[in-house]
Scaffold this motif. Sequence first.
Motif, mmCIF file in Angstrom:
data_model
loop_
_atom_site.group_PDB
_atom_site.id
_atom_site.type_symbol
_atom_site.label_atom_id
_atom_site.label_comp_id
_atom_site.label_asym_id
_atom_site.label_seq_id
_atom_site.Cartn_x
_atom_site.Cartn_y
_atom_site.Cartn_z
ATOM 1 N N VAL A 261 0.848 -1.189 0.000
ATOM 2 C CA VAL A 261 0.000 0.000 0.000
ATOM 3 C C VAL A 261 0.884 1.239 0.000
ATOM 4 C CG1 VAL A 261 -0.190 0.131 2.540
ATOM 5 C CG2 VAL A 261 -1.999 1.102 1.102
ATOM 6 N N PHE A 262 0.429 2.265 -0.715
ATOM 7 C CA PHE A 262 1.168 3.507 -0.832
ATOM 8 C C PHE A 262 0.309 4.656 -0.316
ATOM 9 C CE2 PHE A 262 4.500 1.742 -3.435
ATOM 10 C CZ PHE A 262 3.873 0.713 -4.126
ATOM 11 N N LEU A 263 0.990 5.674 0.206
ATOM 12 C CA LEU A 263 0.301 6.909 0.586
ATOM 13 C C LEU A 263 1.087 8.060 -0.024
ATOM 14 C CD1 LEU A 263 -2.080 8.088 2.239
ATOM 15 C CD2 LEU A 263 -0.425 8.492 4.075
ATOM 16 N N GLN A 264 0.522 8.654 -1.056
ATOM 17 C CA GLN A 264 1.117 9.834 -1.681
ATOM 18 C C GLN A 264 0.615 11.056 -0.926
ATOM 19 O OE1 GLN A 264 3.351 10.291 -4.321
ATOM 20 N NE2 GLN A 264 3.275 12.427 -3.686
ATOM 21 N N MET A 265 1.553 11.804 -0.348
ATOM 22 C CA MET A 265 1.197 12.966 0.457
ATOM 23 C C MET A 265 1.716 14.229 -0.212
ATOM 24 S SD MET A 265 1.972 11.456 4.272
ATOM 25 C CE MET A 265 3.748 11.364 4.006
ATOM 26 N N ASN A 266 0.813 15.095 -0.606
ATOM 27 C CA ASN A 266 1.159 16.360 -1.251
ATOM 28 C C ASN A 266 0.730 17.539 -0.385
ATOM 29 O OD1 ASN A 266 2.067 14.942 -3.570
ATOM 30 N ND2 ASN A 266 -0.009 14.925 -4.410
ATOM 31 N N SER A 267 1.277 18.693 -0.684
ATOM 32 C CA SER A 267 0.928 19.927 0.035
ATOM 33 C C SER A 267 1.001 19.709 1.544
ATOM 34 C CB SER A 267 -0.475 20.390 -0.365
ATOM 35 O OG SER A 267 -0.566 20.587 -1.754
ATOM 36 N N LEU A 268 2.089 19.140 1.984
ATOM 37 C CA LEU A 268 2.216 18.794 3.398
ATOM 38 C C LEU A 268 2.260 20.041 4.270
ATOM 39 C CD1 LEU A 268 4.628 15.803 2.983
ATOM 40 C CD2 LEU A 268 2.491 15.735 4.261
ATOM 41 N N LYS A 269 1.679 19.905 5.460
ATOM 42 C CA LYS A 269 1.597 20.992 6.423
ATOM 43 C C LYS A 269 2.301 20.580 7.714
ATOM 44 C CE LYS A 269 -3.063 22.046 4.735
ATOM 45 N NZ LYS A 269 -4.496 22.220 5.119
ATOM 46 N N PRO A 270 2.735 21.531 8.506
ATOM 47 C CA PRO A 270 3.369 21.174 9.786
ATOM 48 C C PRO A 270 2.474 20.281 10.648
ATOM 49 C CG PRO A 270 3.787 23.468 9.293
ATOM 50 C CD PRO A 270 2.826 22.982 8.237
#
Length: 123
Positions: free
Chosen positions: A78-87
Amino acid sequence: QVQLLESGGGLVQPGGSLTLSCAASGIIFSINAMGWYRQAPGKERELVAVITSGTNTNYADAVKGRFTISLDNAENRVFLQMNSLKPEDTAVYYCNADLTEPWMGLSREYDYWGQGTQVTVSS
């Protein structure tokens, strides 16, 4: 015995991207669902995203539109693509697998957790 091996965590600047990966190894009859949870310091573990073997997905409101979960059934990954990450995305991310495995000559549905991978979003 099934094991979950996570990879892809790290340090990223706000607005950046990361991709987490989690592979399930061992003898598995089928994957019912896989997902990602996270736990920030001083907070409870919370659902981030989950995907079923039928590719139905569910996301936490805080990550909708920014994160994408996908499942490779052939590779039990399983993959989790994380974009526009925030603190506020900073946390330990845990992989979870709900799967059916051989057990005592029959089968059972069982829930497994990975060790966790740290994601830090900071400038």
